[in-house]
Design an enzyme around this catalytic site. Structure first.
Site, PDB file in Angstrom:
ATOM      1  N   ARG A 115     -15.643 -21.777  -6.603  1.00  0.00           N
ATOM      2  CA  ARG A 115     -16.282 -20.766  -5.720  1.00  0.00           C
ATOM      3  C   ARG A 115     -15.628 -20.657  -4.339  1.00  0.00           C
ATOM      4  O   ARG A 115     -16.220 -20.142  -3.397  1.00  0.00           O
ATOM      5  CB  ARG A 115     -17.773 -21.036  -5.543  1.00  0.00           C
ATOM      6  CG  ARG A 115     -18.519 -20.897  -6.840  1.00  0.00           C
ATOM      7  CD  ARG A 115     -19.971 -20.614  -6.633  1.00  0.00           C
ATOM      8  NE  ARG A 115     -20.610 -20.449  -7.930  1.00  0.00           N
ATOM      9  CZ  ARG A 115     -20.946 -21.468  -8.715  1.00  0.00           C
ATOM     10  NH1 ARG A 115     -20.743 -22.709  -8.331  1.00  0.00           N
ATOM     11  NH2 ARG A 115     -21.485 -21.224  -9.878  1.00  0.00           N
ATOM     12  N   LYS A 137      -7.166  -9.761   1.817  1.00  0.00           N
ATOM     13  CA  LYS A 137      -7.257  -9.098   0.507  1.00  0.00           C
ATOM     14  C   LYS A 137      -6.383  -9.883  -0.455  1.00  0.00           C
ATOM     15  O   LYS A 137      -5.178 -10.039  -0.235  1.00  0.00           O
ATOM     16  CB  LYS A 137      -6.746  -7.653   0.592  1.00  0.00           C
ATOM     17  CG  LYS A 137      -7.776  -6.700   1.130  1.00  0.00           C
ATOM     18  CD  LYS A 137      -7.616  -5.300   0.541  1.00  0.00           C
ATOM     19  CE  LYS A 137      -6.579  -4.481   1.223  1.00  0.00           C
ATOM     20  NZ  LYS A 137      -6.466  -3.116   0.713  1.00  0.00           N
ATOM     21  N   LYS A 221      -2.435  -4.538  12.697  1.00  0.00           N
ATOM     22  CA  LYS A 221      -3.260  -4.742  11.497  1.00  0.00           C
ATOM     23  C   LYS A 221      -4.574  -5.428  11.855  1.00  0.00           C
ATOM     24  O   LYS A 221      -5.630  -5.078  11.360  1.00  0.00           O
ATOM     25  CB  LYS A 221      -2.505  -5.539  10.423  1.00  0.00           C
ATOM     26  CG  LYS A 221      -3.383  -5.742   9.199  1.00  0.00           C
ATOM     27  CD  LYS A 221      -2.668  -5.898   7.897  1.00  0.00           C
ATOM     28  CE  LYS A 221      -3.677  -5.918   6.743  1.00  0.00           C
ATOM     29  NZ  LYS A 221      -3.052  -6.187   5.461  1.00  0.00           N
ATOM     30  N   GLU A 231     -12.850  -2.831   4.283  1.00  0.00           N
ATOM     31  CA  GLU A 231     -12.207  -1.533   4.048  1.00  0.00           C
ATOM     32  C   GLU A 231     -13.194  -0.458   3.589  1.00  0.00           C
ATOM     33  O   GLU A 231     -12.990   0.220   2.589  1.00  0.00           O
ATOM     34  CB  GLU A 231     -11.074  -1.682   3.019  1.00  0.00           C
ATOM     35  CG  GLU A 231     -10.096  -0.528   3.104  1.00  0.00           C
ATOM     36  CD  GLU A 231      -8.863  -0.698   2.226  1.00  0.00           C
ATOM     37  OE1 GLU A 231      -8.236  -1.767   2.300  1.00  0.00           O
ATOM     38  OE2 GLU A 231      -8.535   0.247   1.507  1.00  0.00           O
ATOM     39  N   ARG A 235     -10.345   0.876   8.218  1.00  0.00           N
ATOM     40  CA  ARG A 235      -9.208   0.135   7.644  1.00  0.00           C
ATOM     41  C   ARG A 235      -8.409   1.008   6.671  1.00  0.00           C
ATOM     42  O   ARG A 235      -7.239   0.748   6.408  1.00  0.00           O
ATOM     43  CB  ARG A 235      -9.711  -1.152   6.967  1.00  0.00           C
ATOM     44  CG  ARG A 235      -8.600  -2.087   6.520  1.00  0.00           C
ATOM     45  CD  ARG A 235      -9.105  -3.492   6.204  1.00  0.00           C
ATOM     46  NE  ARG A 235      -8.080  -4.295   5.565  1.00  0.00           N
ATOM     47  CZ  ARG A 235      -8.226  -5.558   5.174  1.00  0.00           C
ATOM     48  NH1 ARG A 235      -9.359  -6.178   5.384  1.00  0.00           N
ATOM     49  NH2 ARG A 235      -7.237  -6.214   4.602  1.00  0.00           N
ATOM     50  N   ASN A 239      -3.684   2.927   4.928  1.00  0.00           N
ATOM     51  CA  ASN A 239      -3.094   3.543   3.740  1.00  0.00           C
ATOM     52  C   ASN A 239      -2.189   4.725   4.075  1.00  0.00           C
ATOM     53  O   ASN A 239      -1.719   5.426   3.169  1.00  0.00           O
ATOM     54  CB  ASN A 239      -4.189   4.000   2.775  1.00  0.00           C
ATOM     55  CG  ASN A 239      -4.825   2.821   2.078  1.00  0.00           C
ATOM     56  OD1 ASN A 239      -4.151   1.839   1.764  1.00  0.00           O
ATOM     57  ND2 ASN A 239      -6.131   2.884   1.864  1.00  0.00           N
ATOM     58  N   HIS A 246       2.225   5.626  -3.300  1.00  0.00           N
ATOM     59  CA  HIS A 246       1.716   4.983  -4.508  1.00  0.00           C
ATOM     60  C   HIS A 246       1.895   5.893  -5.726  1.00  0.00           C
ATOM     61  O   HIS A 246       2.233   5.421  -6.825  1.00  0.00           O
ATOM     62  CB  HIS A 246       0.237   4.629  -4.304  1.00  0.00           C
ATOM     63  CG  HIS A 246      -0.291   3.734  -5.371  1.00  0.00           C
ATOM     64  ND1 HIS A 246      -1.065   4.206  -6.402  1.00  0.00           N
ATOM     65  CD2 HIS A 246      -0.141   2.416  -5.589  1.00  0.00           C
ATOM     66  CE1 HIS A 246      -1.366   3.205  -7.209  1.00  0.00           C
ATOM     67  NE2 HIS A 246      -0.821   2.113  -6.739  1.00  0.00           N
TER      68      HIS A 246
HETATM   69  N1  LIG Z   1      -3.021  -8.357   0.142  1.00  0.00           N
HETATM   70  C1  LIG Z   1      -2.604  -7.318   0.830  1.00  0.00           C
HETATM   71  O1  LIG Z   1      -3.250  -6.882   1.796  1.00  0.00           O
HETATM   72  C2  LIG Z   1      -1.301  -6.701   0.458  1.00  0.00           C
HETATM   73  C3  LIG Z   1      -0.679  -5.780   1.336  1.00  0.00           C
HETATM   74  C4  LIG Z   1       0.568  -5.290   0.983  1.00  0.00           C
HETATM   75  C5  LIG Z   1       1.178  -5.689  -0.193  1.00  0.00           C
HETATM   76  N2  LIG Z   1       0.538  -6.573  -1.032  1.00  0.00           N
HETATM   77  C6  LIG Z   1       1.170  -7.045  -2.283  1.00  0.00           C
HETATM   78  O2  LIG Z   1       2.348  -7.753  -1.930  1.00  0.00           O
HETATM   79  C7  LIG Z   1       3.252  -7.709  -3.037  1.00  0.00           C
HETATM   80  C8  LIG Z   1       4.646  -7.418  -2.489  1.00  0.00           C
HETATM   81  O3  LIG Z   1       5.006  -8.458  -1.638  1.00  0.00           O
HETATM   82  P1  LIG Z   1       6.529  -8.736  -1.254  1.00  0.00           P
HETATM   83  O4  LIG Z   1       7.196  -7.467  -0.914  1.00  0.00           O
HETATM   84  O5  LIG Z   1       6.527  -9.848  -0.291  1.00  0.00           O
HETATM   85  O6  LIG Z   1       7.143  -9.128  -2.666  1.00  0.00           O
HETATM   86  P2  LIG Z   1       7.493 -10.501  -3.437  1.00  0.00           P
HETATM   87  O7  LIG Z   1       6.468 -11.530  -3.245  1.00  0.00           O
HETATM   88  O8  LIG Z   1       7.831 -10.091  -4.825  1.00  0.00           O
HETATM   89  O9  LIG Z   1       8.854 -10.934  -2.752  1.00  0.00           O
HETATM   90  C9  LIG Z   1       9.980 -10.102  -2.907  1.00  0.00           C
HETATM   91  C10 LIG Z   1      11.185 -10.866  -3.442  1.00  0.00           C
HETATM   92  O10 LIG Z   1      11.718 -11.678  -2.395  1.00  0.00           O
HETATM   93  C11 LIG Z   1      11.896 -13.020  -2.835  1.00  0.00           C
HETATM   94  N3  LIG Z   1      11.747 -13.857  -1.644  1.00  0.00           N
HETATM   95  C12 LIG Z   1      10.601 -14.211  -1.012  1.00  0.00           C
HETATM   96  N4  LIG Z   1      10.875 -14.840   0.138  1.00  0.00           N
HETATM   97  C13 LIG Z   1      12.221 -14.912   0.234  1.00  0.00           C
HETATM   98  C14 LIG Z   1      13.112 -15.445   1.200  1.00  0.00           C
HETATM   99  N5  LIG Z   1      12.671 -16.005   2.326  1.00  0.00           N
HETATM  100  N6  LIG Z   1      14.448 -15.345   0.963  1.00  0.00           N
HETATM  101  C15 LIG Z   1      14.906 -14.737  -0.162  1.00  0.00           C
HETATM  102  N7  LIG Z   1      14.112 -14.200  -1.095  1.00  0.00           N
HETATM  103  C16 LIG Z   1      12.790 -14.282  -0.904  1.00  0.00           C
HETATM  104  C17 LIG Z   1      10.877 -13.183  -3.935  1.00  0.00           C
HETATM  105  O11 LIG Z   1      11.230 -14.212  -4.821  1.00  0.00           O
HETATM  106  C18 LIG Z   1      10.889 -11.810  -4.585  1.00  0.00           C
HETATM  107  O12 LIG Z   1      11.953 -11.729  -5.499  1.00  0.00           O
HETATM  108  C19 LIG Z   1       2.736  -6.647  -3.965  1.00  0.00           C
HETATM  109  O13 LIG Z   1       2.195  -7.285  -5.114  1.00  0.00           O
HETATM  110  C20 LIG Z   1       1.644  -5.945  -3.182  1.00  0.00           C
HETATM  111  O14 LIG Z   1       0.608  -5.460  -4.003  1.00  0.00           O
HETATM  112  C21 LIG Z   1      -0.669  -7.079  -0.714  1.00  0.00           C
END
Ligand SMILES: NC(=O)c1ccc[n+]([C@@H]2O[C@H](COP(=O)([O-])OP(=O)(O)OC[C@H]3O[C@@H](n4cnc5c(N)ncnc54)[C@H](O)[C@@H]3O)[C@@H](O)[C@H]2O)c1
Ligand SMILES: [Zn+2]
Length: 361
Positions: A115, A137, A221, A231, A235, A239, A246
């Site tokens: 939990r 989130k 943010k 949201e 918030r 978007n 998207h």
């Molecule tokens: N929770 C939220 O509020 C929120 C907001 C925006 C996006 N997201 C989510 O975030 C995700 C995208 O995140 P992202 O763009 O960080 O992608 P990711 O986690 O896939 O990372 C991108 C790539 O970079 C690599 N990587 C990570 N750190 C590295 C480093 N320091 N050096 C070299 N390579 C590295 C990873 O292995 C991966 O291949 C999506 O799933 C999206 O839905 C969530």
């Protein structure tokens, strides 16, 4: 150390912006038992850090292959099983080291394990530093849609170590800059002006400039999160660029554009729509377009226009049967509108195609 903080409900979430591993190691040493989830690519690139973490008493580590298709319920269950096998308890702390994929999945595991246990976000991509690690989130994808299963579970702290960016590939840097450009439009003149003047330094990963823009982004943010944790109101402004962005991602099965790239294109498309609805002055449209041109890559990736229009109707931001758009009305101002016509969207897509950001079929 001085931290930026955001407050949600009665708790305070400190955000540390640093340039070494010491904050992370100190926090790890300060807990009795920690589970650490590390992006496998990061673990490979930062072997010394991983072995230091492994040497901290009471710490267990697992790696996770950060791919969108791995952000699912199966991997969540695998992580929970690992916690049980390693005797993680309710008072243990989870540390998520990686990009948004690792942070979203691990944060969700922390939200549901017994939990809810505490967790610390250690973002390693620019996108995760400025966006996904902040705001609580968390979640996973489902066949019925991206991020459709999840929770609001605030981290107990966020450690942004800009040293991780040294190994980040350029296309991932651009993704983070997509969200940063969105914040600049939302935030207004000083931020937008800073981005206009410093985008080259950012693309060259100049550390001080990166630290400043990360701070400005997180502050932007945080203002939205504090006002509207779940949201249900303002918030939603975050978007901006995401409604069309998207739809472009979905219309190309999420494998032609990275999320931040789609947001950059979405920003131009939505600004174009706003200009044609006489909500945005052409000079402001030009400024947004110019900055996106400087950051985004040119692409002739094919995007089926019909599919974009269809996807807009599936968009989860739909309220009462109408698609809601966040439209810029100036630098630092947006409105929410649900009366954008199909022609407006079509014209905007034709414009981004003519500008070389994609091609439409
Ligand atoms: N929770 C939220 O509020 C929120 C907001 C925006 C996006 N997201 C989510 O975030 C995700 C995208 O995140 P992202 O763009 O960080 O992608 P990711 O986690 O896939 O990372 C991108 C790539 O970079 C690599 N990587 C990570 N750190 C590295 C480093 N320091 N050096 C070299 N390579 C590295 C990873 O292995 C991966 O291949 C999506 O799933 C999206 O839905 C969530
Ligand atoms: Zn985004």
């Amino acid at each position: 150390m001085k931290a930026l903080n955001y407050r949600v409900n009665s708790s305070r979430v400190p955000i540390y912006i640093v340039d070494s591993d010491s904050t992370l190691l100190a926090q790890l040493r300060g807990v009795t038992k920690a589970a650490v989830v590390v992006d496998s690519r990061v673990a490979e690139l930062y072997k010394n850090l991983v072995s230091e973490i492994g040497g901290v008493d009471g710490t267990v580590i697992t790696t996770f292959q950060a791919r969108e298709e791995n952000k699912n319920l199966d991997k969540l269950e695998g992580l929970l099983t690992f916690f049980f096998q390693k005797n993680i308890r309710r008072d243990s702390v989870l540390f998520a080291i990686g990009g948004g994929i690792t942070g979203d999945l691990s944060g969700f595991a922390a939200a549901v394990f017994q939990r809810g246990i505490d967790y610390v976000q250690v973002p390693t991509t620019l996108l995760a530093m400025v966006d996904s690690s902040v705001g609580g989130k968390v979640g996973v994808n489902h066949n019925f849609g991206k991020n459709m299963i999840g929770a609001f579970h605030q981290p107990s702290s966020i450690i942004i170590n800009t040293k991780f960016l040294e190994t980040l590939p350029k296309e991932e840097l651009i993704c983070g800059l997509g969200e940063i450009t969105k914040y600049a439009v939302l935030s207004g003149e000083p931020f937008f002006d800073f981005l206009e003047k410093n985008h080259v330094k950012l693309l060259n990963k100049e550390e001080k400039t990166l630290q400043r823009i990360i701070k400005m982004s997180v502050e932007t943010k945080k203002r939205y999160v504090e006002k509207d944790v779940r949201e249900s109101g303002i918030r939603a402004h975050l978007n901006l660029g995401h409604t069309v962005g998207h739809a472009i991602e979905a219309a190309t099965n999420f494998n032609k554009f990275k999320h931040g790239e789609a947001v950059l294109i979405g920003l131009v498309a939505e600004s174009h729509i706003a200009m044609h609805m006489k909500l945005l002055h052409p000079s402001h449209f030009e400024r947004i377009l110019k900055i996106v041109r400087q950051i985004a890559r040119q692409s002739n990736e094919k995007v089926p226009l019909e599919e974009v229009l269809n996807r807009l109707n599936y968009d989860k931001k739909i309220k009462s049967g109408k698609v809601r758009f966040i439209l810029p009305t100036g630098i630092g101002r947006v409105v929410i509108r649900d009366d954008v016509s199909t022609k407006n969207v079509t014209d905007a897509m034709k414009f981004v195609a003519s500008d070389g950001l994609l091609s439409i079929t």
